[in-house]
Design an enzyme around this catalytic site. Structure first.
Site, PDB file in Angstrom:
ATOM      1  N   ASP A 226      62.449  38.645  38.372  1.00  0.00           N
ATOM      2  CA  ASP A 226      61.823  39.857  38.868  1.00  0.00           C
ATOM      3  C   ASP A 226      60.412  40.027  38.304  1.00  0.00           C
ATOM      4  O   ASP A 226      60.140  39.686  37.146  1.00  0.00           O
ATOM      5  CB  ASP A 226      62.692  41.059  38.455  1.00  0.00           C
ATOM      6  CG  ASP A 226      62.120  42.375  38.923  1.00  0.00           C
ATOM      7  OD1 ASP A 226      62.044  42.576  40.151  1.00  0.00           O
ATOM      8  OD2 ASP A 226      61.739  43.192  38.067  1.00  0.00           O
ATOM      9  N   GLU A 298      59.855  36.207  42.117  1.00  0.00           N
ATOM     10  CA  GLU A 298      59.349  37.314  42.916  1.00  0.00           C
ATOM     11  C   GLU A 298      57.918  37.578  42.484  1.00  0.00           C
ATOM     12  O   GLU A 298      57.665  38.069  41.387  1.00  0.00           O
ATOM     13  CB  GLU A 298      60.188  38.576  42.709  1.00  0.00           C
ATOM     14  CG  GLU A 298      59.751  39.701  43.639  1.00  0.00           C
ATOM     15  CD  GLU A 298      59.830  41.087  43.015  1.00  0.00           C
ATOM     16  OE1 GLU A 298      59.888  42.060  43.789  1.00  0.00           O
ATOM     17  OE2 GLU A 298      59.813  41.204  41.784  1.00  0.00           O
TER      18      GLU A 298
END
EC number: 3.2.1.20
Length: 567
Positions: A226, A298
């Site tokens: 993330d 990401e």
């Protein structure tokens, strides 16, 4: 001339016969990935919130629709200020979702079905309720600089302490917050309850490697990392933090877009960290066997930056730096726009690395049915599965789920809740998501029409189109994408996208997608006769029908077809 002639790989499934000659590829290169938002996939205990036992009970569905691997949004212990992206214990499961025993049972079931499990890994920050942060506030030995702390600057006129820099958080407002107990500012690129870990501290990196190993030992197949661009910040040689320049893109100085984030995003050290984690995963495989463990990154970054995250001539990085270009398409996008989005990736990532992946949705973005219209859901699913490389599907996109209007109330209100509503399994009570009286978010008012059970019985439903695409994705022609001449794509008209996949021996697929609202007439595409193998709901054609492409082919508005030629 068609663009991009390159060939692909594979294991032949279903309608095709396996043919040799394809270059060897790793499992992730042509994978069908599927994102599960655990709160919304399946509730097993009637509390209206999805959980691990619920996911385990539905893994057979992933096998049914041809999914290679699924990644789970955060399931770790958390106060849920940011719905799990604020982790208070990286080594345990939040009770909302179950227990470690439940997780182990999920892994066992997934392995029995041949479905790989990827976990969301959130390294940039923790919760402020994490024991690491508590120790750092108290300056306990080893944790003193576990987070990013600074004295700030003394305002000579007022005599007050001010933040070290003008940095603004992603969620707006100052990126620095004063901690009264420690008498210093701490950095948080996101919420104030999500303090940033200090990756310049080797102890932090060691802790994170330990987290990776803990879950690898439990059987996971990889991690989706993330917020990759935010992991490191730039610090001057004298220890100060430089102000970021005004971007000119916004007028609110408290908004994230007010500054150009040249010091708080995509720092060189972040690239090196990706290489460090990839090396760790590769070494783990060398020591423990099995298939490659994968890293998804990401990163809403330039394609040049994503190329660096993937690797260079001396280092391997994240196998799948996530490609969000197709998520920027709208209902007005033409085939030429689609080609432009594909080119942006291919002109760098394919030329340099022969790798591709295509994402069309996630838990932070409105669903395709809302961004582009329900009539274009199948078109996007066709495109991402017809292109070479890995596809990433957000749960429910395979049945055409749309956003739900969710009334925002309370501190936990999220303007992204509309795309996070419960999975629609049947037309029954609560869409068979939960046996409880209510669900944590409201169901779509259209769930009785758009659900798995109903669409299984409709030949050209979004679900059955999706399943047909997955079967094609593992055919010999689709798997041969790493060999010269194995694929091409172009806009044959402003509104019609053509993708060709071939193994150059005896099999070729031609995919035609009409992005527009007018009938398209194509004359003399090629002097071959094809057979229809897949046609979407707007098509007047049917599987088995012949198509002489030396003559005329007519495409209805929003029609997509897959044609097959055999030598």
């Amino acid at each position: 001339m068609p663009k991009w002639a390159h060939l692909g790989l594979a294991v032949l499934l279903s309608i095709c016969t396996s043919l040799g000659g394809a270059a060897e590829i790793d499992w992730w290169e042509n994978a069908s990935l599927y994102q599960i938002y655990p709160r919304s996939f399946q509730d097993s205990d009637g509390d209206g919130i999805g959980d691990l036992k619920g996911i385990t009970s539905r893994l057979g569905y992933l096998k049914e629709i041809g999914i290679t691997a699924t990644w789970l949004s955060p399931i770790f212990t958390s106060p849920m200020s940011d719905f799990g992206y604020d982790i208070s214990n990286f080594y345990d499961i939040d009770p909302i979702f179950g227990t470690l025993d439940d997780f182990d049972a999920l892994i066992v079931e997934a392995k029995s079905l041949g479905v790989k499990i990827i976990l969301d890994f959130v390294p940039n920050h923790s919760s402020d309720e994490n024991v690491w942060f508590e120790k750092s506030v108290n300056r306990e030995d080893g944790y003193d600089d576990f987070y990013v702390w600074d004295d700030g600057k003394l305002n000579e006129e007022t005599g007050e302490r001010e933040a070290p820099s003008n940095w603004v958080s992603v969620f707006s407002g100052p990126m620095w917050t004063w901690n009264e107990k420690r008498q210093q500012f701490f950095l948080h690129q996101f919420q104030v309850k999500q303090p940033d870990l200090n990756f310049t501290n080797p102890m932090v990196r060691e802790h994170m490697l330990d987290v990776l190993k803990f879950w690898l030992d439990r059987g996971v197949d990889g991690f989706r990392i993330d917020a990759v661009p935010h992991i490191y910040e730039h610090r001057n040689a004298d220890g100060s933090y430089p102000d970021e320049p005004v971007s000119g893109w916004g007028s609110d100085p408290n908004a994230y877009d007010y500054h150009d984030h040249i010091y708080t995003k995509d720092q060189p050290a972040t690239v090196d960290l990706m290489y460090e984690w990839r090396e760790f995963l590769d070494n783990y495989r060398a020591q423990n066997g099995g298939e490659s463990r994968v890293l998804l990154a990401e990163a809403y970054s330039s394609v040049e930056t994503l190329s660096a995250y993937f690797g260079n001539s001396t280092h391997h990085g994240t196998q799948l730096p996530m490609n969000f270009q197709l998520m920027y398409l709208s209902g007005y996008s033409t085939a030429e726009d689609v080609v432009g989005s594909i080119d942006y990736w291919m002109n760098t990532m394919w030329k340099e690395h022969q790798t591709a992946n295509w994402v069309i949705g996630n838990h932070d973005t409105k669903r395709v049915a809302d961004r582009m219209g329900a009539h274009k859901v199948d078109l996007l699913n066709v495109i991402v599965n017809a292109l070479p490389g890995a596809s990433v599907t957000y749960y429910g996109e395979e049945i055409g789920m749309s956003n739900v209007d969710v009334e925002c109330t309370g501190d936990s209100c999220e303007d992204r809740d509309g795309e996070r509503t419960p999975m629609q399994w049947t037309a029954g009570k609560n869409a068979d998501f939960s046996d409880g009286e209510s669900t944590w978010l409201p169901l779509s008012p259209e769930y009785q029409r758009y659900n798995v059970q109903t669409e299984r019985g409709v030949s050209r439903s979004s679900l059955n189109i999706f399943k047909g695409l997955q079967a094609l994705k593992s055919s010999a022609a689709f798997m041969a994408f790493k060999e010269d001449g194995g694929f091409s794509y172009e806009a044959v008209t402003k509104q019609v996208l053509q993708i060709i996949r071939t193994n150059k021996i005896s099999e070729e697929y031609r995919i035609l997608v009409n992005m527009g609202n007018d009938i398209e007439i194509l004359d003399g595409l090629v002097s071959k006769t094809y057979e229809y193998v897949l046609a979407t709901a707007y098509s007047t054609h049917y599987p088995g029908q012949k198509a002489d492409l030396s003559a005329r082919i007519i495409l209805m508005p929003y029609e997509a077809v897959v044609l097959r030629w055999l030598a």
